[in-house]
Design a protein around this motif. Structure first.
Motif, PDB file in Angstrom:
ATOM      1  N   ALA A  93       5.904  -2.850  15.874  1.00  0.00           N
ATOM      2  CA  ALA A  93       7.218  -2.257  16.100  1.00  0.00           C
ATOM      3  C   ALA A  93       7.733  -2.750  17.444  1.00  0.00           C
ATOM      4  CB  ALA A  93       7.126  -0.733  16.089  1.00  0.00           C
ATOM      5  N   ILE A  94       8.968  -3.266  17.461  1.00  0.00           N
ATOM      6  CA  ILE A  94       9.561  -3.843  18.656  1.00  0.00           C
ATOM      7  C   ILE A  94      10.627  -2.887  19.195  1.00  0.00           C
ATOM      8  CG2 ILE A  94      10.626  -5.891  19.671  1.00  0.00           C
ATOM      9  CD1 ILE A  94       8.008  -6.482  18.199  1.00  0.00           C
ATOM     10  N   TYR A  95      10.498  -2.511  20.450  1.00  0.00           N
ATOM     11  CA  TYR A  95      11.406  -1.560  21.080  1.00  0.00           C
ATOM     12  C   TYR A  95      12.224  -2.244  22.186  1.00  0.00           C
ATOM     13  CZ  TYR A  95       8.437   1.919  18.784  1.00  0.00           C
ATOM     14  OH  TYR A  95       7.744   2.650  17.850  1.00  0.00           O
ATOM     15  N   SER A 143       7.659   6.145   5.458  1.00  0.00           N
ATOM     16  CA  SER A 143       7.064   6.659   4.223  1.00  0.00           C
ATOM     17  C   SER A 143       6.148   7.853   4.434  1.00  0.00           C
ATOM     18  CB  SER A 143       6.281   5.538   3.532  1.00  0.00           C
ATOM     19  OG  SER A 143       5.372   4.947   4.445  1.00  0.00           O
ATOM     20  N   SER A 144       5.707   8.110   5.665  1.00  0.00           N
ATOM     21  CA  SER A 144       4.781   9.212   5.912  1.00  0.00           C
ATOM     22  C   SER A 144       5.023   9.814   7.285  1.00  0.00           C
ATOM     23  CB  SER A 144       3.327   8.723   5.825  1.00  0.00           C
ATOM     24  OG  SER A 144       3.051   7.835   6.894  1.00  0.00           O
ATOM     25  N   ASP A 145       4.565  11.051   7.459  1.00  0.00           N
ATOM     26  CA  ASP A 145       4.674  11.710   8.764  1.00  0.00           C
ATOM     27  C   ASP A 145       3.865  10.964   9.820  1.00  0.00           C
ATOM     28  OD1 ASP A 145       6.296  13.633   7.662  1.00  0.00           O
ATOM     29  OD2 ASP A 145       4.677  15.086   7.360  1.00  0.00           O
ATOM     30  N   ASP A 146       2.695  10.450   9.434  1.00  0.00           N
ATOM     31  CA  ASP A 146       1.859   9.723  10.385  1.00  0.00           C
ATOM     32  C   ASP A 146       2.575   8.470  10.895  1.00  0.00           C
ATOM     33  OD1 ASP A 146      -0.146  11.565  10.204  1.00  0.00           O
ATOM     34  OD2 ASP A 146      -1.382  10.397   8.815  1.00  0.00           O
ATOM     35  N   LEU A 147       3.165   7.719   9.979  1.00  0.00           N
ATOM     36  CA  LEU A 147       3.866   6.498  10.374  1.00  0.00           C
ATOM     37  C   LEU A 147       5.099   6.849  11.207  1.00  0.00           C
ATOM     38  CD1 LEU A 147       4.094   3.453  10.290  1.00  0.00           C
ATOM     39  CD2 LEU A 147       5.155   3.628   8.028  1.00  0.00           C
ATOM     40  N   GLY A 207       0.799  -1.220   0.000  1.00  0.00           N
ATOM     41  CA  GLY A 207       0.000   0.000   0.000  1.00  0.00           C
ATOM     42  C   GLY A 207       0.830   1.267   0.000  1.00  0.00           C
ATOM     43  N   GLY A 208       2.158   1.122  -0.166  1.00  0.00           N
ATOM     44  CA  GLY A 208       3.026   2.290  -0.206  1.00  0.00           C
ATOM     45  C   GLY A 208       3.698   2.615   1.114  1.00  0.00           C
ATOM     46  N   ASP A 209       3.392   1.882   2.175  1.00  0.00           N
ATOM     47  CA  ASP A 209       4.003   2.123   3.485  1.00  0.00           C
ATOM     48  C   ASP A 209       5.340   1.418   3.593  1.00  0.00           C
ATOM     49  OD1 ASP A 209       1.635   3.466   4.454  1.00  0.00           O
ATOM     50  OD2 ASP A 209       0.723   1.480   4.594  1.00  0.00           O
ATOM     51  N   TRP A 210       6.324   2.068   4.236  1.00  0.00           N
ATOM     52  CA  TRP A 210       7.610   1.429   4.472  1.00  0.00           C
ATOM     53  C   TRP A 210       8.312   2.025   5.689  1.00  0.00           C
ATOM     54  CZ3 TRP A 210      11.467   5.014   4.350  1.00  0.00           C
ATOM     55  CH2 TRP A 210      11.349   6.109   3.499  1.00  0.00           C
ATOM     56  N   GLY A 260       5.455   9.477  13.104  1.00  0.00           N
ATOM     57  CA  GLY A 260       4.973   9.896  14.415  1.00  0.00           C
ATOM     58  C   GLY A 260       4.591   8.710  15.284  1.00  0.00           C
ATOM     59  N   TRP A 261       3.984   7.717  14.670  1.00  0.00           N
ATOM     60  CA  TRP A 261       3.602   6.497  15.393  1.00  0.00           C
ATOM     61  C   TRP A 261       4.840   5.791  15.941  1.00  0.00           C
ATOM     62  CZ3 TRP A 261       4.163   1.133  14.213  1.00  0.00           C
ATOM     63  CH2 TRP A 261       3.331   0.277  14.934  1.00  0.00           C
ATOM     64  N   LEU A 262       5.901   5.715  15.147  1.00  0.00           N
ATOM     65  CA  LEU A 262       7.138   5.078  15.593  1.00  0.00           C
ATOM     66  C   LEU A 262       7.816   5.891  16.691  1.00  0.00           C
ATOM     67  CD1 LEU A 262       8.542   4.060  12.091  1.00  0.00           C
ATOM     68  CD2 LEU A 262       7.658   2.493  13.828  1.00  0.00           C
ATOM     69  N   ARG A 263       7.851   7.219  16.550  1.00  0.00           N
ATOM     70  CA  ARG A 263       8.494   8.067  17.545  1.00  0.00           C
ATOM     71  C   ARG A 263       7.758   8.045  18.874  1.00  0.00           C
ATOM     72  NH1 ARG A 263       9.886  13.050  13.436  1.00  0.00           N
ATOM     73  NH2 ARG A 263      11.998  12.376  12.863  1.00  0.00           N
ATOM     74  N   ASP A 264       6.434   7.970  18.833  1.00  0.00           N
ATOM     75  CA  ASP A 264       5.665   7.837  20.076  1.00  0.00           C
ATOM     76  C   ASP A 264       6.088   6.575  20.824  1.00  0.00           C
ATOM     77  OD1 ASP A 264       4.302  10.162  19.579  1.00  0.00           O
ATOM     78  OD2 ASP A 264       2.503   9.175  18.801  1.00  0.00           O
ATOM     79  N   GLY A 265       6.330   5.506  20.069  1.00  0.00           N
ATOM     80  CA  GLY A 265       6.798   4.269  20.687  1.00  0.00           C
ATOM     81  C   GLY A 265       8.172   4.432  21.314  1.00  0.00           C
ATOM     82  N   CYS A 266       9.057   5.182  20.651  1.00  0.00           N
ATOM     83  CA  CYS A 266      10.399   5.424  21.210  1.00  0.00           C
ATOM     84  C   CYS A 266      10.313   6.159  22.535  1.00  0.00           C
ATOM     85  CB  CYS A 266      11.244   6.222  20.225  1.00  0.00           C
ATOM     86  SG  CYS A 266      11.727   5.323  18.731  1.00  0.00           S
ATOM     87  N   GLU A 267       9.410   7.143  22.631  1.00  0.00           N
ATOM     88  CA  GLU A 267       9.263   7.900  23.870  1.00  0.00           C
ATOM     89  C   GLU A 267       8.768   7.017  25.013  1.00  0.00           C
ATOM     90  OE1 GLU A 267       6.745  11.221  23.124  1.00  0.00           O
ATOM     91  OE2 GLU A 267       8.119  12.137  21.670  1.00  0.00           O
ATOM     92  N   LYS A 268       7.960   6.030  24.680  1.00  0.00           N
ATOM     93  CA  LYS A 268       7.389   5.162  25.717  1.00  0.00           C
ATOM     94  C   LYS A 268       8.250   3.943  26.009  1.00  0.00           C
ATOM     95  CE  LYS A 268       3.054   2.895  26.997  1.00  0.00           C
ATOM     96  NZ  LYS A 268       1.648   2.623  26.585  1.00  0.00           N
TER      97      LYS A 268
END
Length: 224
Positions: free
Chosen positions: A174-176, A144-148, A130-133, A150-158
């Protein structure tokens, strides 16, 4: 009427069976090679397994994908990871931060090339149709997108540093360092296995209800 009901039930059963592809090939290879380090799992486009430094096995995968795995193995070049989509997009990470790929999105190819030119060691490349990477290196995360992103960075903060991730057409995980996050149709038994794991996870793969992950303790967990 009874015959119609029985016929309908039989057709429904066949469709259900077709919707849940077997990954017996992967199961057999993982059981055979105790040093299995990664896999590619798809519902429609074949499966592959990596073991040791340059060992591999594959079934029903794209011809160029298997040809290049063969060529790398023949010259004893380390194969680090593989990813394969349902529509035949694929990448092989090998050697000294090198890669072979086919049908990748242009912006993904540009990002991979930038990482290689900057000598950023790539540890994970994952994508769907679907174009996501997502690209993960030792020092940075790209998406591939700001939304994705942001989702990954939120996980890093937590949860701390992002180790690895996997995208499919209907899910992401995503595994942290201290946990994981997900969306979509991620199997419940995968989430349970990750919660129970006491070691760092450096690769995770999934397709439908099937999944695999490998830990720094040397053991893999899977449900195929």
């Amino acid at each position: 009427m009874k015959k119609f009901i029985l016929l309908f039930a039989s057709l429904a059963m066949v469709m259900c069976m077709q919707a849940q592809p077997s990954h017996k090939f992967l199961q057999k290879q993982i059981n055979k090679y105790s040093n299995c380090k990664s896999v590619a799992i798809t519902n429609k486009n074949g499966d592959a397994v990596l073991y040791g430094s340059y060992g591999w096995k594959a079934t029903q995968c794209p011809i160029d994908f298997t040809r290049l795995l063969f060529e790398l193995s023949e010259v004893k070049t380390s194969i680090h990871d593989i990813h394969l989509s349902e529509l035949g997009r694929w990448i092989i990470l090998y050697g000294n931060n090198e890669s072979f790929s086919d049908l990748l999105y242009e912006n993904l190819k540009i990002k991979i090339k930038e990482c290689q030119e900057d000598q950023e060691e790539i540890t994970t490349v994952t994508f769907n149709d679907g174009g996501d990477w997502i690209v993960i290196t030792k020092n940075e995360i790209s998406a591939s997108s700001d939304d994705l992103m942001g989702w990954l960075r939120d996980g890093c903060e937590k949860y701390g540093q992002l180790w690895t991730a996997c995208l499919t057409d209907d899910a992401a995980i995503a595994i942290y360092e201290f946990g994981f996050k997900y969306w979509g149709n991620v199997p419940e038994d995968l989430k349970d296995a990750l919660r129970a794991c006491k070691s760092d996870v450096y690769t995770v793969k999934m397709a439908g209800k099937s999944w695999f992950f490998k830990c720094t303790d040397g053991y893999s967990r899977h449900s195929l």
